[in-house]
Design an enzyme around this catalytic site. Structure first.
Site, PDB file in Angstrom:
ATOM      1  CE  LYS A   9      -2.848   3.135   0.298  1.00  0.00           C
ATOM      2  NZ  LYS A   9      -4.199   3.489   0.565  1.00  0.00           N
ATOM      3  CG  HIS A  20       9.346   4.905 -25.211  1.00  0.00           C
ATOM      4  ND1 HIS A  20       9.214   3.777 -24.438  1.00  0.00           N
ATOM      5  CD2 HIS A  20      10.502   4.777 -25.894  1.00  0.00           C
ATOM      6  CE1 HIS A  20      10.259   2.982 -24.645  1.00  0.00           C
ATOM      7  NE2 HIS A  20      11.055   3.573 -25.531  1.00  0.00           N
ATOM      8  N   GLY A  29      -1.515  17.284  -2.734  1.00  0.00           N
ATOM      9  CA  GLY A  29      -2.294  17.364  -1.505  1.00  0.00           C
ATOM     10  C   GLY A  29      -2.989  16.056  -1.201  1.00  0.00           C
ATOM     11  CB  CYS A  36      -3.328   9.047  -0.015  1.00  0.00           C
ATOM     12  SG  CYS A  36      -5.021   8.997   0.554  1.00  0.00           S
TER      13      CYS A  36
HETATM   14  N1  SAJ Z   1      -1.329  15.101  -8.864  1.00  0.00           N
HETATM   15  C1  SAJ Z   1      -0.384  15.760  -9.648  1.00  0.00           C
HETATM   16  N2  SAJ Z   1      -0.075  15.237 -10.875  1.00  0.00           N
HETATM   17  C2  SAJ Z   1      -0.658  14.092 -11.345  1.00  0.00           C
HETATM   18  C3  SAJ Z   1      -1.603  13.424 -10.538  1.00  0.00           C
HETATM   19  C4  SAJ Z   1      -1.925  13.954  -9.291  1.00  0.00           C
HETATM   20  O1  SAJ Z   1       0.184  16.801  -9.248  1.00  0.00           O
HETATM   21  O2  SAJ Z   1      -0.342  13.703 -12.465  1.00  0.00           O
HETATM   22  C5  SAJ Z   1      -1.686  15.638  -7.522  1.00  0.00           C
HETATM   23  C6  SAJ Z   1      -3.200  15.906  -7.370  1.00  0.00           C
HETATM   24  O3  SAJ Z   1      -3.548  17.150  -7.889  1.00  0.00           O
HETATM   25  C7  SAJ Z   1      -3.359  15.810  -5.856  1.00  0.00           C
HETATM   26  C8  SAJ Z   1      -2.326  14.758  -5.440  1.00  0.00           C
HETATM   27  O4  SAJ Z   1      -1.431  14.644  -6.544  1.00  0.00           O
HETATM   28  O5  SAJ Z   1      -3.027  17.035  -5.222  1.00  0.00           O
HETATM   29  C9  SAJ Z   1      -2.883  13.386  -5.116  1.00  0.00           C
HETATM   30  O6  SAJ Z   1      -3.973  13.079  -5.981  1.00  0.00           O
HETATM   31  P1  SAJ Z   1      -4.179  11.683  -6.714  1.00  0.00           P
HETATM   32  O7  SAJ Z   1      -5.403  11.818  -7.531  1.00  0.00           O
HETATM   33  O8  SAJ Z   1      -2.951  11.276  -7.399  1.00  0.00           O
HETATM   34  O9  SAJ Z   1      -4.329  10.641  -5.529  1.00  0.00           O
HETATM   35  P2  SAJ Z   1      -5.201  10.551  -4.158  1.00  0.00           P
HETATM   36  O10 SAJ Z   1      -4.315  11.010  -3.038  1.00  0.00           O
HETATM   37  O11 SAJ Z   1      -6.523  11.197  -4.302  1.00  0.00           O
HETATM   38  O12 SAJ Z   1      -5.433   8.961  -4.061  1.00  0.00           O
HETATM   39  C10 SAJ Z   1      -4.324   8.088  -3.946  1.00  0.00           C
HETATM   40  C11 SAJ Z   1      -4.506   6.911  -4.929  1.00  0.00           C
HETATM   41  N3  SAJ Z   1      -3.253   6.140  -5.024  1.00  0.00           N
HETATM   42  C12 SAJ Z   1      -2.712   5.798  -6.217  1.00  0.00           C
HETATM   43  O13 SAJ Z   1      -3.194   6.116  -7.273  1.00  0.00           O
HETATM   44  C13 SAJ Z   1      -1.469   4.995  -6.179  1.00  0.00           C
HETATM   45  C14 SAJ Z   1      -5.634   6.023  -4.437  1.00  0.00           C
HETATM   46  O14 SAJ Z   1      -5.747   4.868  -5.252  1.00  0.00           O
HETATM   47  C15 SAJ Z   1      -5.401   5.589  -2.995  1.00  0.00           C
HETATM   48  O15 SAJ Z   1      -6.476   4.789  -2.505  1.00  0.00           O
HETATM   49  C16 SAJ Z   1      -5.346   6.853  -2.157  1.00  0.00           C
HETATM   50  O16 SAJ Z   1      -4.235   7.621  -2.618  1.00  0.00           O
HETATM   51  C17 SAJ Z   1      -5.180   6.493  -0.684  1.00  0.00           C
HETATM   52  O17 SAJ Z   1      -6.168   6.595   0.058  1.00  0.00           O
HETATM   53  O18 SAJ Z   1      -4.097   6.026  -0.271  1.00  0.00           O
END
Ligand code: SAJ
Length: 406
Positions: A201, A239, A252, A255
């Site tokens: 996880k 690629h 943010g 997680c």
């Molecule tokens: N973000 C970026 N660039 C990207 C993708 C996201 O800057 O290309 C930023 C988002 O804007 C946000 C942050 O990252 O601020 C996190 O957002 P997210 O959509 O990537 O993820 P979370 O935190 O909402 O959810 C994650 C997920 N984990 C993965 O995809 C590996 C989710 O599946 C988990 O269940 C969740 O964490 C958790 O509860 O742990």
């Protein structure tokens, strides 16, 4: 019957999903107001499909209470914050829930921990508490770790379709719990040991954090020499073995901005790439803030009250603002300037910062420059209203001419 402990972002949808698929569920939360709201027939946050799921679960007989139940299976879904100084996971809420369960559970009960914990947390903090209370783990108390994996914004779909991991001490208990999850989960459910489940996880979220940090670093390199980072990432991703995520104003949520720190806290000498990645992501709001000052100067905007942040939540189309880049930026900016930037978020009716405007038109009237911090669908329907403004688009979504990027 399963008693789901903790009815927040993960516990509630999980409880509703199981109840809707024929499992008898009682949901417990120590927050009386939250339980009252649920008992009154209302959900506590917005999420696609959640209200419908809630109605189905109510029809199926789900109950909500502040009391722990006497039953043979528990699912614990309480927060696991991290200690900002040591970077280690703080398992206090999980331990508190286990202590409460031990007061009421029968011999042989199984406790499934869904909350994210760092590898070794269950061995270090959970098992000793159970043994101190006279229970023999594996005989009169069974432990399982089934970390949640659903993404806010698409929770209901992902609950149904994602693959899952179940960590258990014995195959038999793992398979028993797997059957409960299989009542609704159409993905593959892997049974492994507890420590591997803990580690997978944290690694999944760390992989995403490091990938985003890489994209953020690329955006800084490209800004330095005036290259288009989005075009570069787009082409690289063509690629077959490259998949770079997108740069943004920061990371943010509760997680990806938190879990990788667990590995840094536990393995400070080993987790170098992770440490640097987290520092890169954490400094991204300040990087964007400096970019705002640069663009203000270029456009002769001298009064920062004429600059507005669009979006306060941690990502698009959710109402969750925990650890959001906008809040981090406002905090950093307040340290330097007495007049905080204006802000607006269509998902937040309540005031969470000063100078938050609740009407989109009024927000736009008051600013010359708009910083798109969150790519809510709402803004994509309103490009017309942004015409004539100086725009800093932190997500490369705005189709207007002359838009600035990070
Ligand atoms: N973000 C970026 N660039 C990207 C993708 C996201 O800057 O290309 C930023 C988002 O804007 C946000 C942050 O990252 O601020 C996190 O957002 P997210 O959509 O990537 O993820 P979370 O935190 O909402 O959810 C994650 C997920 N984990 C993965 O995809 C590996 C989710 O599946 C988990 O269940 C969740 O964490 C958790 O509860 O742990």
């Amino acid at each position: 019957m399963i008693n789901v402990i903790g009815l927040g972002y993960i516990g509630l949808p999980t409880a509703l999903m199981m109840a809707s698929h024929g499992v008898e569920i009682v949901g417990t939360d120590y927050n009386k107001n939250l339980v009252k709201t649920l008992q009154g027939g209302h959900t506590t946050f917005k999420e696609d499909g959640l209200d419908e799921l809630f109605q189905n679960a109510l029809k199926a007989g789900i109950k909500f209470t502040t009391e722990y139940q006497n039953t043979d299976t528990y699912i614990v879904s309480v927060p696991t914050p991290y200690d900002k100084f040591s970077k280690k996971v703080d398992a206090c809420y999980v331990v508190a829930a286990i202590k409460e369960i031990m007061k009421v559970c029968p011999k042989g009960a199984t406790v499934v921990i869904e909350s994210t914990v760092s590898p070794g947390t269950i061995d270090k903090f959970v098992r000793p508490v159970i043994e101190e209370n006279g229970f023999v783990i594996g005989e009169d108390f069974h432990l399982v770790h089934a970390p949640e994996r659903i993404i806010p914004g698409n929770m209901v779909y992902e609950l149904l379709h994602n693959n899952r991991t179940i960590g258990a001490d014995s195959k038999e208990i793992g398979e028993k719990i797997k059957r409960y999850y299989a009542s609704f989960c159409q993905g593959e459910i892997v049974v492994t040991d507890i420590r591997s489940a803990e580690m997978t996880k944290v690694v999944e979220n760390t992989f995403r954090a490091v990938n985003i940090a890489f994209a953020n670093e690329l955006s800084r390199i490209c800004r330095h020499d005036n290259m288009d980072v989005y075009e570069i990432i787009r082409i690289c991703n063509m690629h077959p073995r490259v998949n770079i995520l997108q740069p943004g104003p920061g990371v943010g949520g509760h997680c990806i901005s938190v879990d990788p720190w667990f590995l840094v806290g536990d393995y400070p000498q080993l987790a170098k790439v992770i440490d640097e990645s987290m520092k890169t992501n954490d400094s991204q709001p300040t990087f964007v803030l400096n970019r705002i000052y640069e663009i203000m100067k270029e456009n002769g905007i001298t009064d920062n009250r004429r600059v507005g942040l669009y979006g306060l939540t941690y990502k698009e189309n959710v109402d969750d603002y925990r650890e959001s880049p906008s809040l981090q930026m406002i905090e950093a900016q307040e340290r330097h300037l007495a007049r905080p930037l204006k802000s607006y978020d269509p998902f937040l009716e309540q005031d969470i910062v000063v100078n938050q405007i609740h009407d989109f038109n009024e927000f736009l009237d008051g600013v010359d420059m708009v910083v798109i911090m969150v790519k809510h669908d709402h803004i994509k329907r309103n490009w017309d209203k942004l015409k004539g403004k100086v725009i800093l688009d932190c997500h490369n979504i705005c189709p207007l001419e002359g838009v600035y990027h990070i």
